[in-house]
Each structure stands twice: as structure tokens, then as C-alpha cells.
Design a protein around this motif. Structure first.
Motif, PDB file in Angstrom:
ATOM      1  N   GLU A 294       0.835  -1.199   0.000  1.00  0.00           N
ATOM      2  CA  GLU A 294       0.000   0.000   0.000  1.00  0.00           C
ATOM      3  C   GLU A 294       0.874   1.255   0.000  1.00  0.00           C
ATOM      4  O   GLU A 294       0.850   2.069   0.921  1.00  0.00           O
ATOM      5  N   VAL A 295       1.634   1.391  -1.073  1.00  0.00           N
ATOM      6  CA  VAL A 295       2.567   2.512  -1.169  1.00  0.00           C
ATOM      7  C   VAL A 295       1.834   3.846  -1.199  1.00  0.00           C
ATOM      8  O   VAL A 295       2.386   4.878  -0.804  1.00  0.00           O
ATOM      9  N   ALA A 296       0.575   3.848  -1.635  1.00  0.00           N
ATOM     10  CA  ALA A 296      -0.163   5.108  -1.687  1.00  0.00           C
ATOM     11  C   ALA A 296      -0.332   5.724  -0.308  1.00  0.00           C
ATOM     12  O   ALA A 296      -0.450   6.953  -0.183  1.00  0.00           O
ATOM     13  N   GLU A 297      -0.337   4.890   0.746  1.00  0.00           N
ATOM     14  CA  GLU A 297      -0.484   5.414   2.101  1.00  0.00           C
ATOM     15  C   GLU A 297       0.707   6.276   2.501  1.00  0.00           C
ATOM     16  O   GLU A 297       0.579   7.127   3.383  1.00  0.00           O
ATOM     17  N   LEU A 298       1.848   6.059   1.888  1.00  0.00           N
ATOM     18  CA  LEU A 298       3.017   6.892   2.191  1.00  0.00           C
ATOM     19  C   LEU A 298       2.935   8.248   1.498  1.00  0.00           C
ATOM     20  O   LEU A 298       3.645   9.182   1.892  1.00  0.00           O
ATOM     21  N   PHE A 299       2.098   8.354   0.469  1.00  0.00           N
ATOM     22  CA  PHE A 299       1.974   9.614  -0.256  1.00  0.00           C
ATOM     23  C   PHE A 299       0.837  10.485   0.265  1.00  0.00           C
ATOM     24  O   PHE A 299       0.884  11.705   0.121  1.00  0.00           O
ATOM     25  N   GLU A 308       5.433  17.331   4.916  1.00  0.00           N
ATOM     26  CA  GLU A 308       6.895  17.340   5.051  1.00  0.00           C
ATOM     27  C   GLU A 308       7.425  15.921   5.263  1.00  0.00           C
ATOM     28  O   GLU A 308       8.443  15.539   4.692  1.00  0.00           O
ATOM     29  N   ARG A 309       6.729  15.168   6.091  1.00  0.00           N
ATOM     30  CA  ARG A 309       7.157  13.780   6.321  1.00  0.00           C
ATOM     31  C   ARG A 309       7.021  12.954   5.050  1.00  0.00           C
ATOM     32  O   ARG A 309       7.884  12.134   4.730  1.00  0.00           O
ATOM     33  N   ARG A 310       5.942  13.176   4.294  1.00  0.00           N
ATOM     34  CA  ARG A 310       5.753  12.453   3.035  1.00  0.00           C
ATOM     35  C   ARG A 310       6.884  12.744   2.062  1.00  0.00           C
ATOM     36  O   ARG A 310       7.449  11.826   1.460  1.00  0.00           O
ATOM     37  N   ASP A 311       7.232  14.012   1.899  1.00  0.00           N
ATOM     38  CA  ASP A 311       8.304  14.364   0.962  1.00  0.00           C
ATOM     39  C   ASP A 311       9.621  13.708   1.362  1.00  0.00           C
ATOM     40  O   ASP A 311      10.384  13.246   0.500  1.00  0.00           O
ATOM     41  N   GLU A 312       9.865  13.645   2.663  1.00  0.00           N
ATOM     42  CA  GLU A 312      11.110  13.030   3.124  1.00  0.00           C
ATOM     43  C   GLU A 312      11.113  11.524   2.856  1.00  0.00           C
ATOM     44  O   GLU A 312      12.113  10.968   2.392  1.00  0.00           O
ATOM     45  N   MET A 313       9.995  10.861   3.107  1.00  0.00           N
ATOM     46  CA  MET A 313       9.934   9.416   2.871  1.00  0.00           C
ATOM     47  C   MET A 313      10.040   9.091   1.389  1.00  0.00           C
ATOM     48  O   MET A 313      10.733   8.140   0.987  1.00  0.00           O
ATOM     49  N   VAL A 314       9.367   9.863   0.548  1.00  0.00           N
ATOM     50  CA  VAL A 314       9.432   9.620  -0.893  1.00  0.00           C
ATOM     51  C   VAL A 314      10.851   9.819  -1.399  1.00  0.00           C
ATOM     52  O   VAL A 314      11.356   9.045  -2.226  1.00  0.00           O
ATOM     53  N   ALA A 340       0.247   9.604 -10.976  1.00  0.00           N
ATOM     54  CA  ALA A 340       0.968  10.865 -10.792  1.00  0.00           C
ATOM     55  C   ALA A 340       0.254  11.780  -9.815  1.00  0.00           C
ATOM     56  O   ALA A 340       0.889  12.648  -9.194  1.00  0.00           O
ATOM     57  N   GLU A 341      -1.075  11.624  -9.659  1.00  0.00           N
ATOM     58  CA  GLU A 341      -1.805  12.489  -8.748  1.00  0.00           C
ATOM     59  C   GLU A 341      -1.503  12.200  -7.282  1.00  0.00           C
ATOM     60  O   GLU A 341      -1.954  12.938  -6.401  1.00  0.00           O
ATOM     61  N   LEU A 342      -0.735  11.134  -7.002  1.00  0.00           N
ATOM     62  CA  LEU A 342      -0.345  10.878  -5.614  1.00  0.00           C
ATOM     63  C   LEU A 342       0.522  11.989  -5.056  1.00  0.00           C
ATOM     64  O   LEU A 342       0.558  12.208  -3.847  1.00  0.00           O
ATOM     65  N   GLY A 343       1.220  12.671  -5.944  1.00  0.00           N
ATOM     66  CA  GLY A 343       2.026  13.785  -5.468  1.00  0.00           C
ATOM     67  C   GLY A 343       3.424  13.766  -6.038  1.00  0.00           C
ATOM     68  O   GLY A 343       3.784  12.938  -6.880  1.00  0.00           O
ATOM     69  N   LYS A 344       4.204  14.721  -5.553  1.00  0.00           N
ATOM     70  CA  LYS A 344       5.573  14.888  -6.043  1.00  0.00           C
ATOM     71  C   LYS A 344       6.405  13.642  -5.754  1.00  0.00           C
ATOM     72  O   LYS A 344       6.396  13.116  -4.651  1.00  0.00           O
ATOM     73  N   GLY A 345       7.100  13.172  -6.756  1.00  0.00           N
ATOM     74  CA  GLY A 345       7.994  12.038  -6.601  1.00  0.00           C
ATOM     75  C   GLY A 345       7.426  10.713  -7.077  1.00  0.00           C
ATOM     76  O   GLY A 345       8.180   9.745  -7.212  1.00  0.00           O
ATOM     77  N   ALA A 346       6.113  10.638  -7.340  1.00  0.00           N
ATOM     78  CA  ALA A 346       5.519   9.362  -7.742  1.00  0.00           C
ATOM     79  C   ALA A 346       6.079   8.902  -9.088  1.00  0.00           C
ATOM     80  O   ALA A 346       6.485   7.744  -9.240  1.00  0.00           O
TER      81      ALA A 346
END
Length: 459
Positions: A294-299, A308-314, A340-346
Motif C-alpha cells: 500500500e505505497v499510496a499510504e506513504l503519499f 513534510e514527512r511524506r516528501d522526506e519518505m518519498v 501521478a496524482e499521488l504527489g511529487k515524486g511518484a
């Protein structure tokens, strides 16, 4: 009356044989192929090979020497020449035969006629592979091997190589982390994605490999495998603490490579082309396979702090995907939805994942995200997967090749039992000890005490 009884008896026998053959074809296609389908298809191939090749446009004009020989010895018409056929090799699922192409032909010519060959010889499918220049192999599959998956018995699992599914051409699909280090696996609910993950974990559990899991569904997918896991994070907060530890482990391994091979300590990790497999065996750290379910949960984020935590994990996941292979760290990223709509870095993370496995998904965008950049024609195949066939998927890689695969059934209890039996193989990695999941102690099996029968009292 005698003749009538004989006819009725013969008719009854024929009907019984026909009914038995129909039952075997429906319920036991392998048995039907070995007893009926194989002889019939072989006779068809041998008797109609030349005419079928000619009808498919796979013949060429004969050489002048052949023309002169035919005219000198016979009065027959000089016919075009088909590709030279090799020995027919029967298998438990079909036939294999090699063809030596005539001058001017190419493998694509034979592949374009695969559907015609299938109908002409009465088989389920025909697949064409190139053996060497000028030689191709026809793999004739007698029945739908993906309807009831049975893995080949003669499989030799090797380090970081796990046979997890069966291809539609009856060959095993092997997940090889040394060849395809990182992979993206997508699938909707009840699509068979979890079954695919069980086979991977159960196959790797018997190998000297460190298994690390990130399961943001509170661990419902990976927690049953806790006895074999070196670390497990069950929510984004724990994942945010685990990923930096893996980054530090990767950097320490790069320092080990530098020290062993004489590379300057100031050399950036991105410029190191060697890997841990060049180290002596007694100094080589064990490989690490990171499962992200469930990688989407990290985004997904709800507050500014979560963003901020999401950007760091990605960013850390992208670093592991870019640099982890040389350090022996491999990623298996799974999810129901990835876009791509999951956010930056997907999109950047997807670009680092060489392997792609797409089960049935709920929207075309997810199939395009998984396969659109490597094999656009595979997107329609992934969208056509029926809900009645869980485990069916389309597998491909960045080379552009793709095929349909299906994972055999493996119960959660059997996979968990395999991990429990392999718990002694969990490597000693001090950095991951704080994240080691709690393994419940199994209650001892109570064995019934022997029944003591009273002895009769004697005077």
C-alpha cells in the motif's frame, strides 16, 4: 438380434469414450492433452506442415539446383520451400519444434502467422522465440495453462531468484532480483496481488536474505510473516523512522566497498559502479529485500506536517531505488493504486522500478502508470483481466517485453508456517533490531498422556 446387440454395445463404448474424453478435457486438460491432444496435433503438424506454411506465406522460391534436380528426376511441379523443420519434442503442456528460416525470412514473419498456425494445428496458442540467427522455436501450448496453474516440478530456486507464477506459454515466471532489482506490483482488491506477495516472501524466507516490510494497513498483510522479518513498520510514522535506517545501512555498505576496493572515501555514491557481489564472501553483507505494501499510504497527507514527512519518505525511497542495488538492497513496491496524482515524486519513483506486474485494476490510469511507459499494447491486456481469474496479471520490464502470468494458490497459513520454520535464518543486523516485530510465542502442543488402565486385583 446378435448384430443389433453388438452395434448397441459398440455404440455404448464409443459414447463412453467420448464422454470420458469430454470430461477429461474440461476437468483434467493435462491428461486429455497427453492421451488425445498430443497425438492428434502431431499428426496434423506432420501431415499439413508444407501446405500450412505455404498458406501462411512462409515459403520461398527453391534454389536453382533444387529446381534442376526436381525436373531431372520427376515430372512433379516445383513448389516453394518451407522452413526446414526440426525434431518435434512433446511436453506435458504442448509441443516444441525448431525451424530453420529460409533465406530472406525473419522471426517476425513467423510470429505474425502464429494465430494461423494455432488454428491449423488445433492447439490453444503458438509462441515464437528466437534461438539464434536463422533459427526460431515454435512453442505450441495444447490447453489453457493459466486456468489451473501447476508450476513445473523441475525448478531450482537460487539466491534472490523465486519462481512465483506461470507464463501463458507454460514457462515459469521467475522473480530475479539480481537481474531486475526493483519492481512495482499493482492490483485491486481480490485481484491476487496478496497471493503474489505471499509467494515472494515464502520463497525468500528459505534463503539467506534480510526481509524488511512496510505495511501501512496496520500490518495485516505482512504481520503473519513476522517470524522471518528483520523489521516491520505498520504505519507511516514507523516507516518514517525505518527508511533513514535503511539509508544509513546503504551508506555503510558503500563505505565497505570503498575500503575494500581502494576507492577514495570522498567519491560520491552515485559514481561507484561496483557492488557488494565483488566483495569476498566472508565480508559480503547479506542482501536486503524491502516490501512496501500500500505505497499510496506513504503519499497521502492530511496536514502540513504530514506533507513534510511524506516528501522526506518519498525522497528516501527514490534514493534506495537509485542506489540500493549496488548495496544489495532491493525494493518490491506494491499497491492498489499508483498514479501521478499521488504527489511529487511518484513518477520519479516509478522510473526507477524496472519490473512491472499489473493485476486487475479498477481504472485504466493505474494500468497506464504500470505499463504505459514500457509496453503500451500491454495496457489493454491488463484492463481485460476478468474478476473471475484472481492471480492473473501482466508482467513486463523496461525492455518492452511483456506476457500474461498467473500465480498459483498459496494459503496464508502455509506461507506463515514457512516463515516460522525459517525464523532461524533471520540475520543479525543491529541497526534493524529496534524495528524487529514481536513474534507471539506459540503454545506448546499438548500431547495426550498415556491412559493407565487399572490392573485387576488378584488374591
Amino acid at each position: 438380434m446378435t448384430d443389433l446387440a453388438t452395434l448397441l454395445e459398440v455404440g455404448g463404448s464409443v459414447a463412453a469414450l467420448g464422454g470420458g474424453a469430454a470430461y477429461a478435457r474440461a476437468r483434467h486438460p493435462g491428461v486429455y492433452w497427453s492421451t488425445v491432444g498430443l497425438p492428434v496435433s502431431t499428426v496434423r503438424l506432420l501431415s499439413s506442415y508444407g501446405s500450412v506454411m505455404e498458406a501462411c506465406g512462409l515459403t520461398v522460391a527453391p534454389s536453382r539446383l533444387r529446381v534442376l534436380a526436381v525436373k531431372a528426376t520427376t515430372r512433379h511441379e516445383v513448389r516453394s520451400v518451407p522452413p526446414r523443420r526440426g525434431i518435434i519434442r512433446p511436453t506435458t503442456t504442448g509441443l516444441r519444434v525448431r525451424l530453420r528460416l529460409a533465406p530472406g525470412q525473419e522471426p517476425a514473419d513467423v510470429a505474425a502467422s502464429a494465430e494461423r498456425l494455432r488454428h491449423a494445428w488445433g492447439v490453444h496458442a503458438v509462441y515464437v522465440t528466437t534461438v539464434k540467427p536463422g533459427v526460431v522455436e515454435l512453442r505450441l501450448v495444447g490447453f489453457d495453462v493459466l486456468r489451473r496453474v501447476r508450476m513445473p516440478r523441475k525448478l531450482r530456486p537460487d539466491l534472490l531468484r523465486v519462481p512465483v507464477a506461470l507464463r501463458e506459454d507454460a514457462t515459469p515466471f521467475v522473480r530475479d532480483y539480481r537481474t531486475v532489482p526493483h519492481q512495482l506490483t499493482l492490483g485491486a482488491t481480490l485481484s491476487g496481488k496478496s497471493m503474489y506477495l505471499r509467494h515472494l516472501v515464502a520463497g525468500l524466507a528459505r534463503q539467506p536474505v534480510a526481509l524488511v516490510g512496510i505495511d501501512c494497513k496496520r500490518g495485516v498483510e505482512l504481520a503473519p510473516f513476522a517470524p522471518r522479518l528483520s523489521a516491520l513498520a505498520t504505519d507511516p510514522e514507523q516507516a518514517a523512522e525505518l527508511l533513514p535506517v535503511l539509508i544509513k545501512e546503504m551508506e555503510d555498505r558503500y563505505d565497505l566497498i570503498k575500503a575494500r576496493q581502494g576507492i577514495a572515501p570522498s567519491t560520491p555514491d552515485e559514481e561507484i559502479t561496483s557492488d557488494i557481489w565483488g566483495l569476498p564472501e566472508h565480508e559480503r553483507p547479506l542482501p536486503v529485500v524491502l516490501f512496501v505494501d500500500e505505497v499510496a499510504e506513504l503519499f497521502l497527507v492530511a496536514t502540513k506536517k504530514d506533507e513534510e514527512r511524506r516528501d522526506e519518505m518519498v525522497t528516501q525511497l527514490i534514493r534506495l531505488a537509485q542506489l540500493g542495488r549496488a548495496a544489495g538492497i532491493y525494493l518490491e513496491v506494491c499497491g492498489q493504486r499508483f498514479g501521478a496524482e499521488l504527489g511529487k515524486g511518484a513518477t520519479m519513483l516509478r522510473a526507477q522500478l524496472t519490473g512491472r506486474v499489473c493485476h486487475r485494476v479498477n481504472d485504466e490510469a493505474s494500468a497506464k502508470m504500470a505499463l504505459g511507459d514500457i509496453a503500451p499494447e500491454a495496457v489493454s491486456a491488463a484492463c481485460a483481466i476478468a474478476p473471475e481469474r484472481p492471480g492473473l496479471a501482466v508482467a513486463g520490464d523496461t525492455s518492452g517485453g511483456w506476457s500474461r502470468i498467473r500465480t498459483p494458490y498459496l494459503s496464508l497459513g502455509d506461507a506463515a508456517e514457512t516463515c516460522h520454520e525459517s525464523a532461524h535464518l533471520v540475520p543479525d543486523l543491529p541497526a534493524l533490531k529496534p524495528f524487529r516485530p514481536d513474534v507471539p510465542v506459540r503454545p506448546p502442543v499438548e500431547t495426550p498422556s498415556p491412559v493407565v488402565r487399572p490392573q485387576p486385583v488378584t488374591d
